[in-house]
Write a protein that holds these residues in place. Sequence first.
Motif, PDB file in Angstrom:
ATOM      1  N   ALA A 142       0.860  -1.181   0.000  1.00 16.61           N
ATOM      2  CA  ALA A 142       0.000   0.000   0.000  1.00 16.61           C
ATOM      3  C   ALA A 142       0.897   1.232   0.000  1.00 16.61           C
ATOM      4  N   TRP A 143       0.265   2.410  -0.046  1.00 16.90           N
ATOM      5  CA  TRP A 143       1.040   3.649  -0.190  1.00 16.90           C
ATOM      6  C   TRP A 143       1.988   3.871   0.973  1.00 16.90           C
ATOM      7  N   ARG A 144       1.523   3.564   2.206  1.00 22.68           N
ATOM      8  CA  ARG A 144       2.371   3.842   3.363  1.00 22.68           C
ATOM      9  C   ARG A 144       3.587   2.928   3.408  1.00 22.68           C
ATOM     10  N   ALA A 145       3.399   1.679   3.047  1.00 24.14           N
ATOM     11  CA  ALA A 145       4.545   0.764   3.001  1.00 24.14           C
ATOM     12  C   ALA A 145       5.576   1.247   1.979  1.00 24.14           C
ATOM     13  N   GLY A 146       5.091   1.763   0.847  1.00 24.33           N
ATOM     14  CA  GLY A 146       6.006   2.288  -0.155  1.00 24.33           C
ATOM     15  C   GLY A 146       6.779   3.485   0.359  1.00 24.33           C
ATOM     16  N   ALA A 147       6.097   4.402   1.039  1.00 21.24           N
ATOM     17  CA  ALA A 147       6.777   5.579   1.589  1.00 21.24           C
ATOM     18  C   ALA A 147       7.771   5.180   2.673  1.00 21.24           C
ATOM     19  N   LEU A 148       7.374   4.250   3.537  1.00 19.12           N
ATOM     20  CA  LEU A 148       8.281   3.821   4.598  1.00 19.12           C
ATOM     21  C   LEU A 148       9.474   3.028   4.047  1.00 19.12           C
ATOM     22  N   ALA A 149       9.307   2.412   2.895  1.00 16.93           N
ATOM     23  CA  ALA A 149      10.450   1.753   2.259  1.00 16.93           C
ATOM     24  C   ALA A 149      11.498   2.793   1.848  1.00 16.93           C
ATOM     25  N   VAL A 150      11.037   3.933   1.344  1.00 16.65           N
ATOM     26  CA  VAL A 150      11.980   5.008   1.006  1.00 16.65           C
ATOM     27  C   VAL A 150      12.653   5.531   2.269  1.00 16.65           C
ATOM     28  N   PHE A 151      11.874   5.677   3.355  1.00 15.85           N
ATOM     29  CA  PHE A 151      12.479   6.089   4.624  1.00 15.85           C
ATOM     30  C   PHE A 151      13.521   5.066   5.078  1.00 15.85           C
ATOM     31  N   ALA A 152      13.187   3.783   4.966  1.00 14.22           N
ATOM     32  CA  ALA A 152      14.133   2.741   5.369  1.00 14.22           C
ATOM     33  C   ALA A 152      15.418   2.820   4.547  1.00 14.22           C
ATOM     34  N   ALA A 153      15.295   3.204   3.273  1.00 13.35           N
ATOM     35  CA  ALA A 153      16.491   3.354   2.439  1.00 13.35           C
ATOM     36  C   ALA A 153      17.416   4.425   2.993  1.00 13.35           C
ATOM     37  N   THR A 154      16.835   5.502   3.548  1.00 13.12           N
ATOM     38  CA  THR A 154      17.677   6.566   4.118  1.00 13.12           C
ATOM     39  C   THR A 154      18.334   6.133   5.426  1.00 13.12           C
ATOM     40  N   GLN A 155      17.894   5.014   5.992  1.00 13.01           N
ATOM     41  CA  GLN A 155      18.476   4.500   7.227  1.00 13.01           C
ATOM     42  C   GLN A 155      19.323   3.241   6.985  1.00 13.01           C
ATOM     43  N   THR A 156      19.511   2.898   5.721  1.00 10.18           N
ATOM     44  CA  THR A 156      20.290   1.713   5.362  1.00 10.18           C
ATOM     45  C   THR A 156      21.677   2.165   4.947  1.00 10.18           C
ATOM     46  N   VAL A 157      22.677   1.856   5.739  1.00 13.52           N
ATOM     47  CA  VAL A 157      24.038   2.339   5.500  1.00 13.52           C
ATOM     48  C   VAL A 157      24.561   1.859   4.152  1.00 13.52           C
ATOM     49  N   LEU A 158      24.210   0.639   3.780  1.00  8.30           N
ATOM     50  CA  LEU A 158      24.678   0.110   2.504  1.00  8.30           C
ATOM     51  C   LEU A 158      24.107   0.890   1.327  1.00  8.30           C
ATOM     52  N   VAL A 159      22.983   1.554   1.518  1.00  6.62           N
ATOM     53  CA  VAL A 159      22.385   2.373   0.467  1.00  6.62           C
ATOM     54  C   VAL A 159      22.917   3.796   0.529  1.00  6.62           C
ATOM     55  N   THR A 160      22.821   4.405   1.694  1.00  3.41           N
ATOM     56  CA  THR A 160      23.228   5.810   1.797  1.00  3.41           C
ATOM     57  C   THR A 160      24.715   6.004   1.515  1.00  3.41           C
ATOM     58  N   GLY A 161      25.518   4.987   1.844  1.00  2.00           N
ATOM     59  CA  GLY A 161      26.941   5.103   1.577  1.00  2.00           C
ATOM     60  C   GLY A 161      27.268   5.184   0.100  1.00  2.00           C
ATOM     61  N   LEU A 162      26.395   4.648  -0.752  1.00  2.00           N
ATOM     62  CA  LEU A 162      26.641   4.659  -2.193  1.00  2.00           C
ATOM     63  C   LEU A 162      25.911   5.783  -2.919  1.00  2.00           C
ATOM     64  N   PHE A 163      25.021   6.477  -2.213  1.00  3.96           N
ATOM     65  CA  PHE A 163      24.325   7.618  -2.808  1.00  3.96           C
ATOM     66  C   PHE A 163      24.666   8.922  -2.091  1.00  3.96           C
ATOM     67  N   ALA A 164      25.676   8.900  -1.247  1.00  5.12           N
ATOM     68  CA  ALA A 164      26.050  10.090  -0.485  1.00  5.12           C
ATOM     69  C   ALA A 164      26.607  11.155  -1.423  1.00  5.12           C
ATOM     70  N   PRO A 165      26.579  12.420  -1.013  1.00  6.90           N
ATOM     71  CA  PRO A 165      27.171  13.478  -1.833  1.00  6.90           C
ATOM     72  C   PRO A 165      28.615  13.147  -2.182  1.00  6.90           C
ATOM     73  N   GLY A 166      28.938  13.284  -3.454  1.00  2.00           N
ATOM     74  CA  GLY A 166      30.283  12.982  -3.923  1.00  2.00           C
ATOM     75  C   GLY A 166      30.476  11.580  -4.454  1.00  2.00           C
ATOM     76  N   ARG A 167      29.508  10.677  -4.216  1.00  3.36           N
ATOM     77  CA  ARG A 167      29.664   9.292  -4.684  1.00  3.36           C
ATOM     78  C   ARG A 167      29.301   9.212  -6.175  1.00  3.36           C
ATOM     79  N   ILE A 168      30.282   9.470  -7.022  1.00  2.53           N
ATOM     80  CA  ILE A 168      30.066   9.456  -8.465  1.00  2.53           C
ATOM     81  C   ILE A 168      30.674   8.213  -9.114  1.00  2.53           C
ATOM     82  N   ASP A 169      31.111   7.267  -8.293  1.00  6.40           N
ATOM     83  CA  ASP A 169      31.547   5.979  -8.813  1.00  6.40           C
ATOM     84  C   ASP A 169      30.332   5.252  -9.398  1.00  6.40           C
ATOM     85  N   HIS A 170      30.525   4.080  -9.978  1.00  2.64           N
ATOM     86  CA  HIS A 170      29.469   3.423 -10.746  1.00  2.64           C
ATOM     87  C   HIS A 170      28.577   2.489  -9.937  1.00  2.64           C
TER      88      HIS A 170
END
Length: 602
Positions: A142-170
Amino acid sequence: MLAAPLPETRPRPEAAHSPFERPAIVWLIVAVGLAGVLAWPTLAPVLRDLRLPDTDDAMRMVQVRDLLAGQPWFDLAQHRHAGAPPMHWSRLVDAPIAGLVLPARPLVGPALAEGLAAILWPLLLFGVYALILHRAVRRAFAWRAGALAVFAATQTVLVTGLFAPGRIDHHNVQICAVLGLALSLARPAPTARDGAAAGALAALSLAVGLEALPFIAAAGLVLAGLWLRDGRPALPPFLGFGLALGLAAPALYAAQTAPALWSASACDALSPPWLWLCAAAAATAASAALVAGGRAARLGLLAACGAAAAGGFLAFFPACAAGPFTGMPDLVRQEWLLQVREMLPLWHLVRIAPEAALAGYPPVLIGAAVASLWAVRGRDPAERRLMAIAAGALWLGLALGAPQFRGLYVAGAFLPLVAGPLLDRAVALLRAPEATPRLRIAALVLSLALCGKVWLIAATAPQRLAGTANALEAEHAAWQDCGARRSIAALDVLPPGLILAGIDLGPSLLLHSHHAVVAAPYHRALPGLAASIEGFRDATALPAVAARVQADYIVACAAPARPGETPTVADRLGRGEIIPPGLEPVPVPGTPLRVWRLRPAP
């Protein structure tokens, strides 16, 4: 769905009064999570000083800068590196970054334009990742699960570490491609069009780099297995995937490779060995469309095609069976490659960086277990299929990540697929009349256990409370100072020359100075890697190595000494504790770097 531990909640009238039923509140929580990733303290150094998180990011910007300066599209050599080694990276990543830099130059100047591009590119990619993630979870839940999945992405180090400012590697491009691939196949009845989209995304991931090859192979094997089991109903996505992969991979290869090199094999990049496997996938899928028999006939076809693909690969490209690092001397492998953090196994990482290990492995393990249970016990087919895909990716990531930490990179992108719905269920239980306090707490704790930042906070809390700095963070900060623009640019008072320095300092020297380098952390530049290792592990050998590679300058920088450590020769050189015979210091003000040159012969 976790039917026993986290039951479905029945709606009740007062549930509408829950703040979590209001989209504005939920999306505000998502925005807060995103703000933690894009906080000004992380943006300012990238924007102002082009202080990039990793050596690969620095090298990517050097490659983009060279492209904008007129280096031909098909020329991937780094001409300011001794020997001009060809990079194995893709122009398909250089081009959009260059597209961000070029129009900004007349408005803000070249330096600030590069900083803006280094911030905008990973942010745009995170937007793509979040859109794919939200759409898939919302479709199954449902919509809330989808939104909370995006929130969870911002709390997942393995994700944020690769999308952090300056991460222009592939790696972030690969994450988007592989997640899109998997979710194209997440529908209960995927079509040929879904399979073709997945195949095209697989080709894009391979063109960018081979790190996600195991996940792409797994997707193909799953589609083949479903066709083996179900026959004609499972053919469309299998056929679409195989044909799209077989057509798109050669097209992307031709787009980024000089025609004169089309027949040259490379084990570390998309080239004939891997195009052979892509062609085999296309041939297998096309042949499947012609099979009219039962399961025995389908099994026979898959076995024959698999044997032909594997046999041809081993016969035509035997060197690539040993992995991408062919021809690497044992000195370089032991002293450099196996010491790179992303190449470390779990048992080694736990000793030197326990906080990184805790932020990575436990969430993936718990997520894999939760997703597996959900895939088995869920009532809704869409939920079960999505969780089965997430479970497969997470278990595969754990298997790859145990011997090499970087195996978790792609798997981490699938964690929010599990964490979002689990957070949604935990929130619903807060107002469910049938839920006991113990169940509510358990659901919330289980949800938070999938967030790497929770583990990271727990791992670093004792040090922060005691006011003691983390040794790895302190060393990283010191190296950031060594490679900072102001530190490196100070060397430009010297005439342009060839610098022999520590391996990891090479990309910063290329990015922030007019000098060339002997070594940088890239496995195709083996002579330079060997020279740097030999020179900086034996002070008496350093002058001879510098003379052999015709270095104009020798540069060293080291982190502050830590209690109880045994300093290396490179550390002692960087701290000025020793001066090798045959070298003379070159005074350079305004930098923590120490510079020498060969003393002229009498």
